[in-house]
Design an enzyme around this catalytic site. Structure first.
Site, PDB file in Angstrom:
ATOM      1  N   CYS A   1      67.156  25.577 126.884  1.00  0.00           N
ATOM      2  CA  CYS A   1      67.660  26.872 126.444  1.00  0.00           C
ATOM      3  C   CYS A   1      66.516  27.879 126.425  1.00  0.00           C
ATOM      4  O   CYS A   1      65.481  27.655 125.794  1.00  0.00           O
ATOM      5  CB  CYS A   1      68.281  26.734 125.056  1.00  0.00           C
ATOM      6  SG  CYS A   1      68.718  28.307 124.282  1.00  0.00           S
TER       7      CYS A   1
ATOM      8  N   ASP B   1      90.852  28.085 131.524  1.00  0.00           N
ATOM      9  CA  ASP B   1      90.508  28.693 132.819  1.00  0.00           C
ATOM     10  C   ASP B   1      90.460  30.212 132.801  1.00  0.00           C
ATOM     11  O   ASP B   1      90.028  30.840 133.776  1.00  0.00           O
ATOM     12  CB  ASP B   1      91.482  28.216 133.909  1.00  0.00           C
ATOM     13  CG  ASP B   1      92.952  28.409 133.542  1.00  0.00           C
ATOM     14  OD1 ASP B   1      93.275  29.417 132.869  1.00  0.00           O
ATOM     15  OD2 ASP B   1      93.783  27.562 133.920  1.00  0.00           O
TER      16      ASP B   1
ATOM     17  N   SER C   1     107.759  26.371 135.847  1.00  0.00           N
ATOM     18  CA  SER C   1     107.870  27.779 135.464  1.00  0.00           C
ATOM     19  C   SER C   1     107.808  28.717 136.667  1.00  0.00           C
ATOM     20  O   SER C   1     108.452  29.774 136.675  1.00  0.00           O
ATOM     21  CB  SER C   1     106.771  28.143 134.468  1.00  0.00           C
ATOM     22  OG  SER C   1     105.482  27.969 135.050  1.00  0.00           O
TER      23      SER C   1
ATOM     24  N   CYS D   1      65.746  29.202 122.927  1.00  0.00           N
ATOM     25  CA  CYS D   1      64.997  28.229 122.122  1.00  0.00           C
ATOM     26  C   CYS D   1      63.527  28.220 122.540  1.00  0.00           C
ATOM     27  O   CYS D   1      62.634  28.107 121.691  1.00  0.00           O
ATOM     28  CB  CYS D   1      65.601  26.840 122.273  1.00  0.00           C
ATOM     29  SG  CYS D   1      67.156  26.603 121.365  1.00  0.00           S
TER      30      CYS D   1
ATOM     31  N   HIS E   1      91.938  25.898 122.852  1.00  0.00           N
ATOM     32  CA  HIS E   1      90.911  24.904 123.166  1.00  0.00           C
ATOM     33  C   HIS E   1      89.644  25.539 123.736  1.00  0.00           C
ATOM     34  O   HIS E   1      88.839  24.849 124.361  1.00  0.00           O
ATOM     35  CB  HIS E   1      91.467  23.866 124.138  1.00  0.00           C
ATOM     36  CG  HIS E   1      92.568  23.041 123.549  1.00  0.00           C
ATOM     37  ND1 HIS E   1      93.490  22.350 124.312  1.00  0.00           N
ATOM     38  CD2 HIS E   1      92.910  22.806 122.254  1.00  0.00           C
ATOM     39  CE1 HIS E   1      94.349  21.731 123.515  1.00  0.00           C
ATOM     40  NE2 HIS E   1      94.018  21.992 122.270  1.00  0.00           N
TER      41      HIS E   1
END
Length: 359
Positions: A221, A130, A312, A224, A152
């Site tokens: 794209c 995020d 937390s 492309c 990730h």
């Protein structure tokens, strides 16, 4: 090919972590951080107070029992079936991304940024896509985004299968132009506040709309096309289930753990092996490890892992004050960070989203 969604053991051979008061938890985490040179690993639980739902609840199970993530091989499949998967992914992501883009860092993000600014935490590894850690750290002059490793990947960028990249906001505009009926629908949900629930990866569940994905257009794209090639296979720069983490990112994550003296893990069940192996690596190197999370985790059967069962957001501001002492008051950057951050956890709504889908 058989690829399964990661799960965590719900039955642990270890006893539950001892109950701690908020004051006791603050003291223990502060003591763990005080020597400095700590690496931190975060997960989806860190972003909950920003209004982004975690995948799992306090019992460790997926909060959406029908959760069916898209796998890498499905997204990149060039057959008609793969095209259908991409329509499904990009429609859901198109509707969900604005919520991620507009979400603000919470008090934990800013507390961790303050620790980075003070050099207590030189290395932060996050599983989250995020971008909220980056946004919080932007208040610290001289600190670079390279101080944060996105294990990730990130939703902020998109690339096609030939490697042409574009920022996500621009790609969102491409999707809007190609699908004006869904653009009008998204604008209406924004106007009325009747927005779908968004997952940490920007995906939303729209099955309750009773709509088909087949009318959604994934644009070709543009790079492309300039090369006289038609290609509409796009992927956000996030790691999908079944996809390997780039070797450079994997190596960096190991190195960050190796160069630290201890590892603090916050807001994650460690269900993905990419995160769990960092815990194992730290333990193998004899480094102290501490987990701050709500509910069971994959690390529960790792005897060297100390655990605190607590959110937390309840303690991290006070932890920073305890670690930094007068610096928390005298350093204007730290003081500003400790006054920043939202606290708006998502509503506990379990009812299906209701709206009238475009015809």
């Amino acid at each position: 090919m058989r690829i399964s969604v990661p799960t965590i053991p719900l039955l642990s051979t270890r006893l539950p972590p001892p109950h701690r008061t908020i004051e006791e938890a603050v003291e223990r985490v502060a003591d763990f951080l005080y020597p400095g040179n700590v690496a931190i690993l975060t997960g989806a639980g860190v972003s909950v107070d920003s209004g982004i739902r975690a995948y799992r609840g306090s019992d460790g199970r997926y909060m959406n029992p029908n959760y069916k993530p898209l796998f890498y091989h499905q997204l990149m499949d060039e057959s008609e079936e793969g095209h259908a998967f991409r329509q499904r992914y990009w429609l859901r992501s198109y509707l969900g991304y604005p919520a991620i883009r507009e979400t603000l860092p919470n008090t934990t993000h800013f507390a961790l940024a303050a620790l980075q600014h003070a050099r207590v935490v030189p290395r932060l590894i996050t599983q989250n896509v995020d971008g909220l850690h980056h946004r919080a750290l932007n208040l610290a002059p001289g600190r670079q985004n390279t101080d944060i490793l996105e294990l990730h990947g990130s939703l902020r960028h998109v690339h096609c299968k030939y490697g042409h990249g574009v920022d996500r906001s621009t790609f969102q505009d491409y999707l809007s132009a190609a699908n004006p009926q869904w653009k009008a629908f998204a604008d209406e949900t924004e106007r009325t506040g009747n927005k779908p629930r968004t997952n940490p990866d920007g995906d939303v569940a729209i099955e309750s709309l009773g709509t088909s994905y087949t009318s959604f257009i994934v644009p070709a794209c543009t790079s492309c096309l300039s090369e006289k090639r038609i290609n509409a296979v796009h992927k956000p720069e996030v790691i999908f289930f079944g996809e390997s983490i780039p070797q450079a990112v994997k190596d960096r994550s190991y190195r960050d753990v190796e160069e630290a003296d201890r590892l603090l893990i916050i807001g994650t069940t460690l269900a993905t092996f990419s995160a769990f192996r960092l815990l194992r690596h730290a333990v193998a190197l004899g480094k102290p490890t501490l987990l701050l999370n709500v509910g069971p985790s994959r690390g529960d059967n790792v005897p060297e892992l100390e655990r605190i069962d607590m959110a937390s957001g309840l303690i991290m501001r006070d932890v920073v004050k305890a670690v930094l002492g007068f610096t928390a008051l005298e350093d204007p950057v730290v003081a500003g960070m400790l006054k920043s951050g939202i606290d708006k956890p998502p509503e506990d709504d379990t009812q299906p989203w209701t709206a009238e889908a475009p015809k």
